[in-house]
Design a protein around this motif. Structure first.
Motif, PDB file in Angstrom:
ATOM      1  N   SER A  97       0.951  -1.277   0.008  1.00  8.26           N
ATOM      2  CA  SER A  97      -0.189  -0.079   0.000  1.00  8.26           C
ATOM      3  C   SER A  97       0.904   1.239   0.005  1.00  8.26           C
ATOM      4  O   SER A  97       0.441   2.235  -0.646  1.00  8.26           O
ATOM      5  CB  SER A  97      -0.914  -0.007   1.227  1.00  8.26           C
ATOM      6  OG  SER A  97      -0.350   0.269   2.413  1.00  8.26           O
ATOM      7  N   LEU A 121       2.401   1.696  -3.709  1.00  9.78           N
ATOM      8  CA  LEU A 121       1.462   2.291  -4.572  1.00  9.78           C
ATOM      9  C   LEU A 121       1.314   3.563  -4.217  1.00  9.78           C
ATOM     10  O   LEU A 121       1.054   4.157  -5.354  1.00  9.78           O
ATOM     11  CB  LEU A 121       0.108   1.212  -4.579  1.00  9.78           C
ATOM     12  CG  LEU A 121       0.299  -0.390  -5.025  1.00  9.78           C
ATOM     13  CD1 LEU A 121      -1.007  -1.031  -4.686  1.00  9.78           C
ATOM     14  CD2 LEU A 121       0.499  -0.352  -6.499  1.00  9.78           C
ATOM     15  N   LEU A 122       1.069   3.871  -3.130  1.00 12.43           N
ATOM     16  CA  LEU A 122       0.673   5.181  -2.726  1.00 12.43           C
ATOM     17  C   LEU A 122       1.863   6.411  -2.956  1.00 12.43           C
ATOM     18  O   LEU A 122       1.303   7.308  -3.885  1.00 12.43           O
ATOM     19  CB  LEU A 122       0.391   5.456  -1.267  1.00 12.43           C
ATOM     20  CG  LEU A 122      -0.125   6.831  -0.711  1.00 12.43           C
ATOM     21  CD1 LEU A 122      -1.717   7.095  -1.211  1.00 12.43           C
ATOM     22  CD2 LEU A 122      -0.273   6.936   0.634  1.00 12.43           C
ATOM     23  N   ALA A 177      -0.004   6.603  -6.724  1.00 12.88           N
ATOM     24  CA  ALA A 177      -1.161   7.633  -6.450  1.00 12.88           C
ATOM     25  C   ALA A 177      -0.601   9.106  -6.512  1.00 12.88           C
ATOM     26  O   ALA A 177      -1.349   9.980  -6.877  1.00 12.88           O
ATOM     27  CB  ALA A 177      -2.212   7.184  -5.454  1.00 12.88           C
ATOM     28  N   GLY A 231      -6.744   8.590  -6.731  1.00 16.14           N
ATOM     29  CA  GLY A 231      -5.903   7.313  -6.406  1.00 16.14           C
ATOM     30  C   GLY A 231      -5.312   7.675  -4.927  1.00 16.14           C
ATOM     31  O   GLY A 231      -5.453   6.713  -3.882  1.00 16.14           O
ATOM     32  N   LEU A 243      -6.486   5.172  -2.003  1.00 15.24           N
ATOM     33  CA  LEU A 243      -5.632   4.373  -1.278  1.00 15.24           C
ATOM     34  C   LEU A 243      -4.850   4.936   0.226  1.00 15.24           C
ATOM     35  O   LEU A 243      -4.457   4.129   0.925  1.00 15.24           O
ATOM     36  CB  LEU A 243      -4.163   4.242  -1.920  1.00 15.24           C
ATOM     37  CG  LEU A 243      -4.251   3.400  -3.189  1.00 15.24           C
ATOM     38  CD1 LEU A 243      -3.181   3.697  -4.250  1.00 15.24           C
ATOM     39  CD2 LEU A 243      -4.441   2.025  -3.122  1.00 15.24           C
ATOM     40  N   HIS A 294      -4.137   2.491   3.294  1.00 19.79           N
ATOM     41  CA  HIS A 294      -2.764   2.598   3.736  1.00 19.79           C
ATOM     42  C   HIS A 294      -2.714   3.117   5.292  1.00 19.79           C
ATOM     43  O   HIS A 294      -1.964   2.299   6.053  1.00 19.79           O
ATOM     44  CB  HIS A 294      -2.058   3.482   2.861  1.00 19.79           C
ATOM     45  CG  HIS A 294      -0.538   3.768   3.583  1.00 19.79           C
ATOM     46  ND1 HIS A 294       0.525   2.848   3.639  1.00 19.79           N
ATOM     47  CD2 HIS A 294      -0.174   4.940   4.053  1.00 19.79           C
ATOM     48  CE1 HIS A 294       1.421   3.382   4.259  1.00 19.79           C
ATOM     49  NE2 HIS A 294       1.159   4.725   4.283  1.00 19.79           N
TER      50      HIS A 294
END
Length: 115
Positions: A33, A36-37, A41, A53, A57, A61
């Protein structure tokens, strides 16, 4: 849960307690997470003006970050993690993907080895 989901993160030749398995699972999810963040995002928010995004997220997260740190505190107060290991756990949660490295310590707990 089968080994296909965890891939290389599966702890082989050890039996994890349900709580330790949840700690392991939380560490992996928190690592993904955060990556990805930060890597997907946030750049999309600032480069493409797409805030969805970060909104999508950010909350998961945050929940995973808090859950991971609560697990670190729990295992510290139970005497399973030393102060140094716990500090490393808290610090690893700050950096994107850092919990992947701390997962080695969790695997050692599962094997009953002094991490």
């Amino acid at each position: 849960m089968d080994g296909a989901f965890f891939g290389p993160y599966l702890v082989e030749n050890s039996i994890m307690s349900p709580l330790l398995r949840l700690f392991h699972f939380t560490a992996i999810l928190e690592g993904w997470s955060s990556l990805l963040l930060i890597l997907v995002a946030v750049p999309l928010k600032y480069l493409a003006d797409w805030e969805m995004g970060v909104k999508a997220l950010g909350m998961p997260h945050g929940v995973l970050f808090i859950a991971f740190n609560l697990f670190v505190a729990l295992y510290f107060f139970r005497g399973k993690l030393s102060f140094k290991q716990s500090a490393w756990g808290f610090i690893s949660s700050i950096f994107p993907g850092g919990t992947f490295l701390f997962d080695r310590t969790i695997k050692k707990l599962a094997d009953g080895v002094d991490a």
